[in-house]
Design a protein around this motif. Structure first.
Motif, short mmCIF file in Angstrom:
data_model
loop_
_atom_site.label_atom_id
_atom_site.label_comp_id
_atom_site.label_asym_id
_atom_site.label_seq_id
_atom_site.Cartn_x
_atom_site.Cartn_y
_atom_site.Cartn_z
N ALA A 35 0.84 -1.21 0.00
CA ALA A 35 0.00 0.00 0.00
C ALA A 35 0.87 1.25 0.00
CB ALA A 35 -0.94 -0.01 1.21
N TYR A 36 1.93 1.26 0.80
CA TYR A 36 2.84 2.40 0.81
C TYR A 36 3.50 2.57 -0.56
CZ TYR A 36 2.72 2.30 5.99
OH TYR A 36 2.35 2.33 7.31
N ILE A 37 3.91 1.46 -1.18
CA ILE A 37 4.56 1.50 -2.49
C ILE A 37 3.60 2.08 -3.53
CG2 ILE A 37 5.37 0.01 -4.38
CD1 ILE A 37 6.72 -1.73 -2.17
N ASP A 38 2.36 1.62 -3.52
CA ASP A 38 1.37 2.11 -4.48
C ASP A 38 1.13 3.61 -4.30
OD1 ASP A 38 -0.46 1.63 -6.63
OD2 ASP A 38 -2.11 1.56 -5.21
N GLU A 39 1.06 4.05 -3.04
CA GLU A 39 0.84 5.47 -2.76
C GLU A 39 1.99 6.33 -3.27
OE1 GLU A 39 -0.06 8.41 1.05
OE2 GLU A 39 0.81 6.44 1.42
N ILE A 40 3.22 5.95 -2.96
CA ILE A 40 4.35 6.78 -3.39
C ILE A 40 4.51 6.73 -4.90
CG2 ILE A 40 6.19 5.05 -3.10
CD1 ILE A 40 7.95 7.35 -1.97
N ALA A 41 4.19 5.61 -5.53
CA ALA A 41 4.27 5.53 -6.99
C ALA A 41 3.26 6.49 -7.63
CB ALA A 41 4.02 4.10 -7.46
N ALA A 42 2.07 6.57 -7.08
CA ALA A 42 1.05 7.49 -7.61
C ALA A 42 1.51 8.95 -7.47
CB ALA A 42 -0.28 7.28 -6.90
N ILE A 43 2.04 9.29 -6.31
CA ILE A 43 2.53 10.65 -6.09
C ILE A 43 3.64 10.99 -7.08
CG2 ILE A 43 3.77 12.16 -4.47
CD1 ILE A 43 2.24 10.60 -2.21
N THR A 44 4.56 10.06 -7.26
CA THR A 44 5.69 10.25 -8.18
C THR A 44 5.20 10.45 -9.61
OG1 THR A 44 7.08 8.93 -6.72
CG2 THR A 44 7.86 9.22 -8.98
N ALA A 45 4.23 9.62 -10.02
CA ALA A 45 3.67 9.74 -11.37
C ALA A 45 2.95 11.07 -11.56
CB ALA A 45 2.72 8.57 -11.63
N MET A 46 2.21 11.50 -10.55
CA MET A 46 1.49 12.77 -10.66
C MET A 46 2.47 13.95 -10.73
SD MET A 46 -1.93 12.19 -8.32
CE MET A 46 -1.15 11.44 -6.90
N LYS A 47 3.56 13.87 -9.97
CA LYS A 47 4.58 14.93 -10.04
C LYS A 47 5.20 15.00 -11.43
CE LYS A 47 7.68 15.19 -6.71
NZ LYS A 47 8.60 14.82 -5.59
N SER A 49 3.95 13.87 -14.36
CA SER A 49 2.99 14.18 -15.43
C SER A 49 2.26 15.51 -15.26
CB SER A 49 1.96 13.05 -15.53
OG SER A 49 1.17 12.99 -14.36
N ASN A 50 2.37 16.09 -14.07
CA ASN A 50 1.60 17.30 -13.74
C ASN A 50 0.10 17.07 -13.90
OD1 ASN A 50 3.83 18.80 -13.02
ND2 ASN A 50 3.97 19.85 -14.98
N LYS A 51 -0.33 15.89 -13.54
CA LYS A 51 -1.75 15.54 -13.58
C LYS A 51 -2.21 15.20 -12.17
CE LYS A 51 -2.11 16.04 -17.95
NZ LYS A 51 -2.84 17.18 -18.47
N ALA A 52 -3.48 15.47 -11.90
CA ALA A 52 -4.03 15.24 -10.57
C ALA A 52 -4.34 13.77 -10.32
CB ALA A 52 -5.29 16.07 -10.36
N ALA A 53 -4.23 12.94 -11.36
CA ALA A 53 -4.55 11.53 -11.18
C ALA A 53 -3.60 10.66 -11.99
CB ALA A 53 -5.99 11.24 -11.60
N ALA A 54 -3.25 9.54 -11.39
CA ALA A 54 -2.49 8.49 -12.06
C ALA A 54 -3.02 7.17 -11.50
CB ALA A 54 -1.00 8.63 -11.79
N VAL A 55 -3.22 6.21 -12.36
CA VAL A 55 -3.75 4.92 -11.92
C VAL A 55 -2.68 3.85 -12.07
CG1 VAL A 55 -6.15 5.50 -12.43
CG2 VAL A 55 -4.76 4.39 -14.18
N THR A 56 -2.77 2.85 -11.22
CA THR A 56 -1.83 1.73 -11.27
C THR A 56 -2.26 0.79 -12.38
OG1 THR A 56 -1.61 1.91 -8.87
CG2 THR A 56 -0.75 -0.09 -9.91
N ALA A 57 -1.41 0.64 -13.39
CA ALA A 57 -1.68 -0.30 -14.48
C ALA A 57 -1.16 -1.69 -14.12
CB ALA A 57 -1.05 0.18 -15.77
N VAL A 115 -0.39 5.05 -15.13
CA VAL A 115 -0.89 5.76 -16.31
C VAL A 115 -1.48 7.09 -15.86
CG1 VAL A 115 -2.56 5.71 -18.21
CG2 VAL A 115 -1.35 3.61 -17.55
N ALA A 116 -1.05 8.17 -16.53
CA ALA A 116 -1.57 9.50 -16.23
C ALA A 116 -2.98 9.64 -16.79
CB ALA A 116 -0.67 10.58 -16.83
N MET A 117 -3.86 10.26 -16.01
CA MET A 117 -5.25 10.44 -16.43
C MET A 117 -5.58 11.93 -16.52
SD MET A 117 -5.93 7.28 -16.65
CE MET A 117 -7.69 6.99 -16.71
N ASP A 118 -6.36 12.28 -17.55
CA ASP A 118 -6.79 13.68 -17.69
C ASP A 118 -8.06 13.93 -16.88
OD1 ASP A 118 -8.98 12.73 -19.18
OD2 ASP A 118 -8.15 13.38 -21.11
N GLU A 119 -8.61 15.11 -17.03
CA GLU A 119 -9.79 15.50 -16.25
C GLU A 119 -11.03 14.68 -16.60
OE1 GLU A 119 -9.00 17.80 -19.82
OE2 GLU A 119 -7.87 17.72 -17.95
#
Length: 158
Positions: A35-47, A49-57, A115-119
């Motif tokens: 869970a910690y790994i998934d959380e930090i990966a999402a934060i890293t991806a959002m940083k 991509s400059n997107k507010a969302a990233a999903v774990t593929a 994967v970076a997600m748009d609005e």
């Protein structure tokens, strides 16, 4: 789209291992670390991509190398190691530190694809990435082999 240095996405988080996080051996549950790994990966991806969302593929690999016990501090570090059109491979390392002795050890390493997600919740293009340090160069240069492995894995019939 411009490329960004790997260091721009680098994220570091510290977590204290508490009794509810552990099993009957008083070592941290693997699922808690995931869970910690998934959380930090999402934060890293959002940083990156400059997107507010990233999903774990996918969580491509997780290697549990040693355990952490109650009272240890986990230090998670993540970086975008390679990119596709809308996807980012994230490398996460987890170290545990015994605060009483100062001993530090590598506990877990993992590669995830985000994967970076748009609005509109649709995949959206991401900038490329480039390495600066020797460690980053090793991660970057081995990225295509990991990507090929992911592609081959998807082709295996279940």
């Amino acid at each position: 789209m411009e490329q960004r240095p790997m260091s721009q996405s680098r994220t570091i988080i510290s977590k204290l291992v508490l009794p509810p996080d552990t099993n009957h051996m008083q070592t941290i549950f693997g699922g808690k670390v995931l869970a910690y790994i998934d959380e930090i990966a999402a934060i890293t991806a959002m940083k990156h991509s400059n997107k507010a969302a990233a999903v774990t593929a996918s969580i491509d690999s997780v290697d549990f190398l040693s355990s952490a016990k109650v009272g240890d501090v986990l230090e998670l570090e993540a970086v975008v190691s390679s990119t596709g059109r809308t996807s980012m491979e994230i490398f996460v390392s987890v170290h545990s530190m015994d605060l009483l002795t100062g001993a530090k050890k590598l506990t877990t390493e993992s590669f995830l694809t985000m994967v970076a997600m748009d609005e509109n919740n649709k995949p959206t293009p991401v900038p490329g990435v480039y390495p600066e340090t020797e460690a980053e160069k090793r991660l970057f240069e081995t990225g295509p082999a990991r990507r090929n492995h992911r592609i081959l894995r998807r082709e295996i019939k279940h």
